[in-house]
Design a protein around this motif. Structure first.
Motif, PDB file in Angstrom:
ATOM      1  N   LEU A  19      -5.792 -65.579   4.377  1.00 29.53           N
ATOM      2  CA  LEU A  19      -6.965 -64.708   4.557  1.00 29.53           C
ATOM      3  C   LEU A  19      -6.944 -63.505   3.615  1.00 29.53           C
ATOM      4  O   LEU A  19      -7.947 -62.803   3.489  1.00 29.53           O
ATOM      5  N   ILE A  20      -5.781 -63.233   3.035  1.00 29.35           N
ATOM      6  CA  ILE A  20      -5.573 -61.952   2.361  1.00 29.35           C
ATOM      7  C   ILE A  20      -5.516 -62.142   0.853  1.00 29.35           C
ATOM      8  O   ILE A  20      -4.896 -63.082   0.365  1.00 29.35           O
ATOM      9  N   GLY A  21      -6.127 -61.212   0.152  1.00 32.06           N
ATOM     10  CA  GLY A  21      -5.824 -61.090  -1.268  1.00 32.06           C
ATOM     11  C   GLY A  21      -6.772 -61.771  -2.226  1.00 32.06           C
ATOM     12  O   GLY A  21      -6.868 -61.366  -3.370  1.00 32.06           O
ATOM     13  N   THR A  81      -5.868 -54.507  12.880  1.00 22.82           N
ATOM     14  CA  THR A  81      -5.038 -54.919  11.760  1.00 22.82           C
ATOM     15  C   THR A  81      -5.901 -55.642  10.735  1.00 22.82           C
ATOM     16  O   THR A  81      -7.105 -55.500  10.683  1.00 22.82           O
ATOM     17  N   GLY A  82      -5.269 -56.419   9.887  1.00 21.95           N
ATOM     18  CA  GLY A  82      -6.029 -57.120   8.843  1.00 21.95           C
ATOM     19  C   GLY A  82      -5.134 -58.146   8.184  1.00 21.95           C
ATOM     20  O   GLY A  82      -4.565 -59.007   8.842  1.00 21.95           O
ATOM     21  N   GLY A  83      -4.842 -57.812   6.938  1.00 25.39           N
ATOM     22  CA  GLY A  83      -4.965 -56.653   6.077  1.00 25.39           C
ATOM     23  C   GLY A  83      -4.438 -55.332   6.676  1.00 25.39           C
ATOM     24  O   GLY A  83      -3.863 -55.280   7.738  1.00 25.39           O
ATOM     25  N   ASP A  84      -4.657 -54.316   5.885  1.00 24.81           N
ATOM     26  CA  ASP A  84      -4.206 -52.987   6.248  1.00 24.81           C
ATOM     27  C   ASP A  84      -5.413 -52.184   6.721  1.00 24.81           C
ATOM     28  O   ASP A  84      -6.274 -51.815   5.920  1.00 24.81           O
TER      29      ASP A  84
HETATM   30  S1  SF4 Z   1       0.284 -55.504   4.576  1.00 20.83           S
HETATM   31 FE1  SF4 Z   1       0.326 -57.129   6.146  1.00 20.83          FE
HETATM   32  S2  SF4 Z   1      -1.537 -58.311   5.817  1.00 20.83           S
HETATM   33 FE2  SF4 Z   1      -1.184 -57.118   3.943  1.00 20.83          FE
HETATM   34  S3  SF4 Z   1      -0.029 -58.471   2.607  1.00 20.83           S
HETATM   35 FE3  SF4 Z   1       1.464 -57.244   3.743  1.00 20.83          FE
HETATM   36  S4  SF4 Z   1       1.992 -58.503   5.522  1.00 20.83           S
HETATM   37 FE4  SF4 Z   1       0.077 -59.338   4.667  1.00 20.83          FE
END
Ligand code: SF4
Length: 230
Positions: free
Chosen positions: A177-179, A209-212
């Protein structure tokens, strides 16, 4: 009711726990804390600031840090001691799984230690291309009663409000889901998650949460907290 462990099994379990950190216990007295390692980090900070032409004021500004994240290994390999032969693999992984390292975070990496934990957290590794593993290791998609909600426990849940992070951790369990793209979820799309919390009175803990989540604006964080309190 779960059967209590037999004495033999219980002691196996605790022996395994001990074994699993034996390598750390052996090394722990040699691992410097951030305070003990401050001189090296300050020297790295100076090198990075010189590279970017940064002032102390900029360095201390999180927006400047985000805007100046390193996203191309060719721009920082020499600063953290990445040998030329390792750069190609980092570029290959980075094309599939994004990386972005803030100048501050880069300054924490020990250029003389290929196994530096901060390096392993921030810099892509060829291991990431292993075909093993699950993209959704916690089966979050199977525990989603409302959009952006994951609920695994009777009285608590998480709401994923953004897929933006300051840095992209190499171990991220939400990598699917991230990036790829930077999206803060618009307020109107979060309403179903907020309604779900309101409608289920047994929910007493909500993790945003998320993400940040701190990548959201202060106004949006305030709106979210207010909405959840109502
Ligand atoms: S901050 Fe959390 S959601 Fe973002 S990349 Fe790092 S582990 Fe994944």
């Amino acid at each position: 009711m779960r059967k209590p462990l037999e004495d033999g099994n219980r002691s196996d379990r605790f022996d395994r726990l001990k074994d699993s950190i034996a390598d750390y216990i052996q090394l722990k007295d040699k691992i410097l804390t951030g305070i003990e390692d401050e001189e090296r980090m300050e020297a790295q900070k100076k090198k990075i600031m010189d590279r970017l032409g940064a002032t102390e004021e900029q360095w201390n500004d999180y927006k400047w840090q985000l805007a100046n994240r390193f996203t191309d290994i060719n721009h920082f390999a020499d600063l953290i001691g990445v040998p030329a032969e390792a750069k190609e693999a980092i570029e290959r992984v980075g094309k599939i799984y994004r990386y972005a390292i803030s100048p501050y975070y880069l300054s924490l990496i020990d250029p003389d230690d290929p196994g530096c934990p901060i390096r392993r957290q921030a810099v892509p590794s060829p291991d990431e291309l292993s075909p093993e593993g699950e993209l959704d290791p916690m089966d979050e998609s199977g525990w989603t009663p409302a959009e952006f909600v994951t609920r695994r426990y009777p009285d608590r849940l998480i709401i994923k409000v953004t897929n933006v992070c300051g840095m992209y951790c190499r171990f991220c369990q939400r990598r699917r889901l991230i990036g790829e793209t930077d999206n803060n979820i618009p307020r109107e799309r979060l309403k179903a998650a907020i309604d779900y919390v309101r409608e289920n009175e047994e929910i007493r803990d909500v993790l945003i949460t998320g993400g940040d989540a701190f990548m959201l604006s202060d106004a949006t964080i305030e709106w979210l907290l207010d909405s959840l309190r109502k």
